[in-house]
Design a protein around this motif. Structure first.
Motif, PDB file in Angstrom:
ATOM      1  N   VAL A   1       4.605 -14.502  -0.405  1.00 23.07           N
ATOM      2  CA  VAL A   1       3.602 -14.882   0.597  1.00 23.07           C
ATOM      3  C   VAL A   1       4.280 -15.799   1.608  1.00 23.07           C
ATOM      4  O   VAL A   1       4.976 -16.754   1.234  1.00 23.07           O
ATOM      5  CB  VAL A   1       2.409 -15.608  -0.054  1.00 23.07           C
TER       6      VAL A   1
ATOM      7  N   LEU B   1       5.424 -11.825  -6.040  1.00 23.39           N
ATOM      8  CA  LEU B   1       4.666 -11.526  -4.833  1.00 23.39           C
ATOM      9  C   LEU B   1       5.036 -12.567  -3.785  1.00 23.39           C
ATOM     10  O   LEU B   1       4.823 -13.761  -3.981  1.00 23.39           O
ATOM     11  CB  LEU B   1       3.165 -11.575  -5.138  1.00 23.39           C
TER      12      LEU B   1
ATOM     13  N   ALA C   1       1.482 -11.513   4.156  1.00 21.32           N
ATOM     14  CA  ALA C   1       2.245 -10.792   3.131  1.00 21.32           C
ATOM     15  C   ALA C   1       2.432  -9.356   3.601  1.00 21.32           C
ATOM     16  O   ALA C   1       1.667  -8.857   4.437  1.00 21.32           O
ATOM     17  CB  ALA C   1       1.528 -10.816   1.788  1.00 21.32           C
TER      18      ALA C   1
ATOM     19  N   VAL D   1       3.882 -15.851  -7.846  1.00 20.82           N
ATOM     20  CA  VAL D   1       3.770 -15.923  -6.389  1.00 20.82           C
ATOM     21  C   VAL D   1       4.886 -16.812  -5.852  1.00 20.82           C
ATOM     22  O   VAL D   1       5.105 -17.924  -6.336  1.00 20.82           O
ATOM     23  CB  VAL D   1       2.406 -16.481  -5.957  1.00 20.82           C
TER      24      VAL D   1
ATOM     25  N   ASN E   1      -2.818  -9.703   4.048  1.00 20.67           N
ATOM     26  CA  ASN E   1      -1.798  -8.770   4.529  1.00 20.67           C
ATOM     27  C   ASN E   1      -2.301  -7.953   5.721  1.00 20.67           C
ATOM     28  O   ASN E   1      -1.517  -7.480   6.545  1.00 20.67           O
ATOM     29  CB  ASN E   1      -1.344  -7.836   3.408  1.00 20.67           C
TER      30      ASN E   1
ATOM     31  N   CYS F   1      -2.503  -8.285  -0.683  1.00 24.03           N
ATOM     32  CA  CYS F   1      -2.601  -9.657  -1.185  1.00 24.03           C
ATOM     33  C   CYS F   1      -3.886 -10.284  -0.647  1.00 24.03           C
ATOM     34  O   CYS F   1      -4.119 -10.290   0.560  1.00 24.03           O
ATOM     35  CB  CYS F   1      -1.397 -10.491  -0.763  1.00 24.03           C
TER      36      CYS F   1
ATOM     37  N   LYS G   1       7.607  -4.073  -4.347  1.00 21.25           N
ATOM     38  CA  LYS G   1       6.653  -4.553  -5.343  1.00 21.25           C
ATOM     39  C   LYS G   1       7.333  -5.025  -6.623  1.00 21.25           C
ATOM     40  O   LYS G   1       6.684  -5.231  -7.639  1.00 21.25           O
ATOM     41  CB  LYS G   1       5.630  -3.462  -5.659  1.00 21.25           C
TER      42      LYS G   1
ATOM     43  N   PHE H   1      -3.589 -16.750  -4.538  1.00 18.23           N
ATOM     44  CA  PHE H   1      -3.147 -15.460  -4.005  1.00 18.23           C
ATOM     45  C   PHE H   1      -3.169 -14.421  -5.116  1.00 18.23           C
ATOM     46  O   PHE H   1      -2.698 -14.659  -6.229  1.00 18.23           O
ATOM     47  CB  PHE H   1      -1.744 -15.589  -3.418  1.00 18.23           C
ATOM     48  N   GLU H   2      -3.740 -13.250  -4.810  1.00 19.00           N
ATOM     49  CA  GLU H   2      -3.875 -12.175  -5.788  1.00 19.00           C
ATOM     50  C   GLU H   2      -3.262 -10.886  -5.241  1.00 19.00           C
ATOM     51  O   GLU H   2      -3.600 -10.463  -4.136  1.00 19.00           O
ATOM     52  CB  GLU H   2      -5.346 -11.903  -6.095  1.00 19.00           C
ATOM     53  N   GLY H   3      -2.372 -10.292  -6.006  1.00 19.22           N
ATOM     54  CA  GLY H   3      -1.813  -8.992  -5.656  1.00 19.22           C
ATOM     55  C   GLY H   3      -2.342  -7.920  -6.589  1.00 19.22           C
ATOM     56  O   GLY H   3      -3.299  -8.135  -7.341  1.00 19.22           O
TER      57      GLY H   3
END
Length: 257
Positions: free
Chosen positions: A21, A19, A134, A207, A166, A138, A15, A198-200
């Motif tokens: 992808v 991020l 991912a 990203v 993911n 994500c 982490k 894309f959101e983590g």
């Protein structure tokens, strides 16, 4: 009232850093037609003035977090009903179409009328081989290419969607709700077809997009979760079961010589 938000980012481990992808095509058939997803960057814009929008940090942050998928085909579609009242698609290009008529049926689907959201708005689906993955939490959001101008707007709207890639990697499709079926749908190869965001867990992380290998582990996992939408409703209810089957690692960046 004072509100303080602090994000602690680990310096090491999965982490840390951006991020990551991965993207891949579910099939190599005709792979040369499908361009890699591209980050939205408007490079040839006015940056001479210090207050130019192209130099605004907020604009740059927003644009850098969207990736676009380009249309791989030239399509000109019409809609009509046959003499029995059945909804049908028309290939306006006819014999001039770059896509052979017998192949068009493999790419395009006019959704069953009973499944349309509105009785006067046909829904069309364009099948694509793009898939994202991912190895940490994500979410992907698929939405229309709002930052690209079309001189002739599409006569409808694109179906968006959001899901955890993911756990639930699946091929994306272009789904279109035809608000004005009396007007044709014209898609051109190379133009933006849709965007992906894309959101983590940490929204401040950048990203990084990489091409992923279709490893045996990834292929096996896709087989386990593939096609279940045809047999059950509310497939999100299967996420916990899918996560239990998921290998610890699915994303292997593709090696380039």
């Amino acid at each position: 009232m004072d509100v303080t938000i602090t994000f602690d980012r680990p310096e090491e481990g999965p982490k840390s850093g951006p991020l990551t992808v991965g993207w891949f095509l579910t099939s190599d058939k005709g792979a040369v037609m499908y361009d890699p997803p591209e980050r939205i960057l408007f490079r040839q814009t006015n940056k001479a003035h210090a207050k130019s929008a192209s130099r605004c940090p907020a604009v740059i942050q927003m644009e850098s977090r969207y990736f676009m998928v380009k249309c791989p085909f030239d399509l000109h579609l019409g809609f009509r009903r046959d003499d029995k009242g059945k909804a049908v698609l028309i290939n306006r290009l006819g014999t001039a179409s770059p896509v052979r008529g017998n192949k068009l049926a493999d790419l395009l689907t006019l959704v069953n009328e009973a499944e349309w959201r509105y009785p006067d708005r046909p829904t069309v689906q364009l099948m694509l081989p793009y898939c994202f993955i991912a190895d940490e939490m994500c979410y992907i959001t698929q939405l229309g290419p709002f930052a690209h101008y079309r001189k002739d707007p599409l006569p409808g709207t694109i179906f968006g969607g959001r899901f955890p890639l993911n756990v639930w990697p699946r091929p994306l499709m272009w789904a279109f709700e035809w608000h004005e079926p009396e007007k044709d749908v014209i898609l051109k190869r190379g133009e933006p077809l849709f965007y992906c965001q894309f959101e983590g867990e940490d929204p401040s992380r950048a990203v990084q997009m990489v091409e992923a290998e279709r490893t045996p582990e990834l292929a096996a996992y896709l087989e386990k979760i593939g096609g279940v939408v045809n047999y059950v409703n509310q497939t999100f209810g299967l996420l916990k079961a899918a996560e239990a089957m998921r290998p610890a690692r699915l994303l292997t960046p593709k090696a380039r010589e």
